[in-house]
Design a protein around this motif. Structure first.
Motif, PDB file in Angstrom:
ATOM      1  N   GLU A   1     -64.438  25.343  18.663  1.00 22.34           N
ATOM      2  CA  GLU A   1     -64.843  26.623  19.042  1.00 22.34           C
ATOM      3  C   GLU A   1     -66.205  26.702  19.491  1.00 22.34           C
ATOM      4  N   ARG A   2     -67.136  25.691  19.509  1.00 25.34           N
ATOM      5  CA  ARG A   2     -68.365  25.823  20.006  1.00 25.34           C
ATOM      6  C   ARG A   2     -68.208  25.514  21.580  1.00 25.34           C
TER       7      ARG A   2
ATOM      8  N   ARG B   1     -65.675  26.365  23.315  1.00 27.75           N
ATOM      9  CA  ARG B   1     -65.152  27.704  23.860  1.00 27.75           C
ATOM     10  C   ARG B   1     -66.064  28.633  24.047  1.00 27.75           C
ATOM     11  N   ASP B   2     -67.034  28.787  23.123  1.00 30.97           N
ATOM     12  CA  ASP B   2     -68.237  29.492  23.549  1.00 30.97           C
ATOM     13  C   ASP B   2     -68.953  29.398  24.546  1.00 30.97           C
ATOM     14  N   GLN B   3     -69.086  28.090  25.010  1.00 31.85           N
ATOM     15  CA  GLN B   3     -69.961  27.320  26.164  1.00 31.85           C
ATOM     16  C   GLN B   3     -69.290  27.886  27.391  1.00 31.85           C
TER      17      GLN B   3
ATOM     18  N   ASN C   1     -66.101  29.744  27.804  1.00 30.28           N
ATOM     19  CA  ASN C   1     -65.330  30.641  27.753  1.00 30.28           C
ATOM     20  C   ASN C   1     -63.929  30.462  28.114  1.00 30.28           C
TER      21      ASN C   1
ATOM     22  N   SER D   1     -59.271  31.383  24.538  1.00 30.11           N
ATOM     23  CA  SER D   1     -60.423  32.029  25.334  1.00 30.11           C
ATOM     24  C   SER D   1     -60.782  33.483  24.880  1.00 30.11           C
ATOM     25  N   ASN D   2     -61.682  34.129  24.953  1.00 28.18           N
ATOM     26  CA  ASN D   2     -62.092  35.472  24.574  1.00 28.18           C
ATOM     27  C   ASN D   2     -61.896  36.497  26.015  1.00 28.18           C
ATOM     28  N   HIS D   3     -61.186  35.764  26.898  1.00 33.45           N
ATOM     29  CA  HIS D   3     -60.957  36.701  28.311  1.00 33.45           C
ATOM     30  C   HIS D   3     -59.557  37.540  27.884  1.00 33.45           C
TER      31      HIS D   3
END
Length: 246
Positions: free
Chosen positions: A93-94, A96-98, A100, A121-123
């Motif tokens: 998760e970390r 992924r946040d880096q 994205n 991803s949050n896209h």
């Protein structure tokens, strides 16, 4: 002896039915019959037995089956102390946040690689990565990692399958050599159009390869240049993850 063989065969067939759900949430009798290559009458009896034990549930319309609570009861008692999919989830998760993009964790199972964990991803437009998906070992960034840092006999078996798929031996072996030298692997539309991936090896504290950590996304966003920039971040994330594993 014949009775024992028949019993084992029935167990194997029932397990084959359950394994149909690695890439589906609901299946009809016809779909399962096609997947396991068995007559519908045989599959129907297997489904009835699995339903009686709670491993499958038949939908109210009577046409589709889904996994039952017995599956989750078993999963709840799995030991998580050595399960990389659970241990490494916060680090995934970390990462992924880096970057994205979608993050996946793959392990080798025989002649295939299996996605054992994923963080989406949050896209809005993203690479969807279903957990449990199985893929061939001779194509894709994660496959290159699992082969390049894996055992020689596994590499040779994958090479034979790759040749059957029309992949040339020398360029294939050269890719594995470059992967070992660089410490990461990339792929652009190798397995499916419009997708790209970057992967790095996860070693445990004993130096044994445990998994391949991958970043994946649309190839128009996850370009080769973008992957080269992200490679040090992914390698470092894989290194941190390795220190968490026994």
């Amino acid at each position: 002896m014949e009775e024992a063989k028949s019993t084992v065969r029935a167990v194997e067939r029932a397990l084959d039915v359950l394994l149909c759900y690695t890439d589906a949430t609901e299946l009809t009798l016809t779909e399962i019959s096609s997947k396991v290559s068995l007559h519908k009458s045989t599959v129907y009896r297997l489904l009835a037995s699995l339903e009686a034990k709670g491993f499958l549930v038949r939908e109210s319309d009577g046409d589709k089956y889904r996994l039952g609570f017995s599956i989750w009861e078993l999963a709840a008692h799995m030991s998580q102390s050595d399960d990389p999919g659970m241990i490494l989830l916060p680090e995934m998760e970390r990462l992924r946040d880096q970057v994205n993009e979608t993050i996946s964790l793959y392990v080798r199972d025989g002649r295939e690689r299996v996605r054992v964990q994923a963080v989406q991803s949050n896209h809005a437009i993203r690479r969807v990565a279903p957990i449990g998906a199985r893929m061939p070992l001779f194509v894709g960034a994660s496959s290159k990692i699992l082969l390049a840092f894996g055992e020689a006999e596994v590499q040779e078996q994958a090479m034979l399958e790759a040749e059957l798929a029309g992949i040339l031996r020398e360029p294939f072996l050269q890719q594995l050599h470059e992967t070992r030298k660089a410490g990461y692997a990339t792929s652009v539309e190798e397995r499916e159009p419009g997708a790209a991936a970057l992967a790095a090896p996860v070693f445990n504290r004993a130096g044994k390869l445990v998994a391949a950590l991958a970043v994946s996304g649309p190839s128009n966003r996850l370009t080769l240049e973008a992957m080269l920039e992200q490679a040090p971040v992914v390698i470092e994330a894989a290194r941190r993850m390795g220190t968490m594993l026994r």
